[in-house]
Design an enzyme around this catalytic site. Structure first.
Site, short mmCIF file in Angstrom:
data_model
loop_
_atom_site.label_atom_id
_atom_site.label_comp_id
_atom_site.label_asym_id
_atom_site.label_seq_id
_atom_site.Cartn_x
_atom_site.Cartn_y
_atom_site.Cartn_z
N GLY B 336 -27.60 -32.57 -56.43
CA GLY B 336 -26.38 -33.11 -57.02
C GLY B 336 -26.31 -32.80 -58.50
O GLY B 336 -26.78 -31.76 -58.94
N GLU B 337 -25.68 -33.69 -59.27
CA GLU B 337 -25.49 -33.56 -60.73
C GLU B 337 -24.49 -32.48 -61.10
O GLU B 337 -24.07 -32.39 -62.25
CB GLU B 337 -26.83 -33.24 -61.45
CG GLU B 337 -27.92 -34.25 -61.25
CD GLU B 337 -29.22 -33.86 -61.99
OE1 GLU B 337 -29.23 -32.83 -62.70
OE2 GLU B 337 -30.20 -34.60 -61.84
#
Lengths: 372, 372
Positions: B336-337
């Protein structure tokens, strides 16, 4: 001679994989959550033998050669395009130039077998040769042009051998010499590329012989032939194999009888990278044929290779199956030149930067997984 | 209010696809041989409405929020990690910082719902808000921090709604405002990212409701839970849907009842990109949940989205199936991120550079295909 040199290729340092894994697991992310980027980092550590590899300059070595088999009508483009595209490379206008600039990589174009004397063309920069003494060319705008011509076009493999055994060895040696020279200039990542009208024909022939698959299963439509021309191309490949009878246990014999000069150069770059413990990013079908030659000569080369992408050309899958290496990208590419390798270089480098630059849990004050 | 704004979203200019195809076919390569890179170029032409789109600055907008459902033990990491990782982002040490630098993109971290007041932390740069007036933050080293806190952690969806409807709309509005502000500063490509311990739980819940698939089919192991915890997570998601009864025909209701603040922000960025005719690169599972919210509100958003990659999280496939969009990368990522989006941005940009920078057959003096 080639066989003596490649005996010096060593296995990668597998013990370092654990060191690398320990560092990756200390970084502020769930374990293994960056997937293949983490694999790339581990492989680079093992290849270089350095716990914290440096990221130096990148270079794509694009070999150009002509093919006698073009006379059989196996390509959608006329033979002159090999020469014209070399000039396009030198002038920075081809796909590989654009994608190499994007990736921050230099391009070295090597005339290893084009049926044309570039010294007569206006606008071609001063010619250089690359030899075991390490003299190399540097061109304008990140593109160098080297001429190490072994042959002015190969023989027509449908009717005879492509190269003599000595020429085949010479092509491999040129690839190894180029790696040695550029590695000595601070290049830490190499990629292979090709230009040569009709060169999917010898490539599929090599893949057929070295993978043991029938020609029809490893042949594609190249630059865009129609169904009739495709069936003809398969027959030409079958004929080339039947006529020349290459020995599947002797890759240099395969390269000489049904290969091509640029395919030999590519095999040489791969062998040279393994010798110099630097990673090599293998482009598409033609580079894949070169990779099978290198792998057959010395299977340890496998550990130094990254397979850039999965080409539209169906023969490419046989290369990945034979080496057991999984391609990085799948973008329906079929241009060659090293274009897929240029794109993959950025992803491999991303893995190395993750490894080098991310903060650890301790450095960042981030809590670890419950129970970890 | 959101619905009034998104009514202004227009379809992309499909007529320009032909203009773009004609240029691509004039470049020195076999037709279609750069595969998906050519698709990317065409889509960018259609999105921007420009025959020769400019390549401006790139930004990854990473929204952070906490989740009441973390109390149910659905994550491998403690809730404090959301706060700790926001500080890691601000200090440049996280995966997204490394990969954004590699891609030449800026990162904007948005506190939209973290259960922590960052003004009390030492070392946090001056806080900024982003509003419809276009005031935005610029931080150190390519990372900006914006606080537009809508909630200090959502409600526990296993026992009640995550957000009020008004809060859900507010999250979407923040995303749209951020795009407007950054597009006004010369940013021409956006990407979405997320940080929020436990946020795969609301994401899988959203995907289940909006795709019509059972929770067990769209739930994964997030940051790394074991099999028992996985079965528990599926039950929690089933309970959240059964208790809250979100209306699948009303995406804002779905976002409010079983979503999260950062998922709303992501949906807002996607809607904002469609409004401003700029491309948006959608990251992994959580961004995919935001994409389904945006797509359900306005299906025309689909034409502005690039799906960055195919996550390890199995629910991600349902997002690609529902939107009909094919992911660009498949690298076993699950961080993610915005990390997958950062990598994909480089490939999309590569497509645009091919389109802009390659020489044509005429310019380079290269012969065309026989019969062409």
């Amino acid at each position: 001679m080639v066989k003596d040199t490649v005996n010096k290729i060593q296995s990668v340092d597998a013990a370092l994989l654990q060191t690398a894994q320990a560092r990756l697991d200390s970084l502020t992310k769930p374990k293994d959550s960056l997937g293949r980027l983490e694999e790339f980092a581990k492989q680079l550590v093992a290849i270089t033998g350095q716990a914290m590899p440096v990221t130096g300059k990148k270079v794509i070595v694009t070999f150009a050669g002509d093919h006698g088999v073009a006379a059989e009508g196996v390509s959608a483009f006329p033979k002159e395009v090999t020469r014209e595209m070399v000039l396009n490379f030198i002038n920075g206008g081809a796909g590989i130039n654009v994608l190499a600039r994007h990736a921050g990589a230099d391009v070295v174009v090597v005339d290893i077998g084009v049926d044309h004397d570039f010294t007569t063309d206006p606008g071609v920069p001063a010619l250089h040769t690359c030899d075991s003494g390490g003299r190399i060319g540097f061109g304008k705008g990140g593109t160098a042009f080297i001429t190490n011509k072994v042959v002015r076009g190969t023989g027509n493999i449908a009717r005879g051998p492509a190269l003599t055994r000595q020429q085949a060895e010479q092509c491999i040696q040129i690839g190894m010499d180029i790696v040695k020279a550029y590695a000595g200039q601070g290049y830490t990542m190499f990629a292979t590329g090709d230009m040569g009208i009709a060169n999917t024909t010898p490539s599929s022939a090599i893949i057929s012989v070295l993978s043991g698959k029938p020609a029809a299963a490893v042949t594609g439509k190249g630059t865009g032939i129609d169904d009739d021309a495709f069936r003809h191309k398969v027959r030409v490949i079958e004929q080339a194999i039947a006529f020349n009878k290459p020995d599947p246990d002797d890759a240099i014999d395969v390269l000489a009888k049904i290969g091509g000069a640029e395919i030999g150069g590519i095999a040489g770059v791969i062998l040279g990278c393994a010798l110099n413990r630097v990673p090599v990013v293998v482009d598409g079908l033609i580079s894949g044929a070169g990779a099978l030659i290198a792998y057959s000569i010395e299977p340890r080369t496998k550990d130094y290779m990254f397979m850039a992408h999965n080409s539209v050309e169906q023969g490419h899958k046989a290369v990945h199956e034979k080496t057991g290496l999984k391609p990085i990208l799948d973008l329906n590419l079929r241009l060659g030149e090293g274009t897929g390798a240029a794109l993959a270089m950025q992803l491999i480098e991303a893995g190395m930067k993750i490894y080098r630059e991310m903060a650890t849990f301790g450095e960042a004050g981030v809590s670890e997984k419950a129970g970890a």
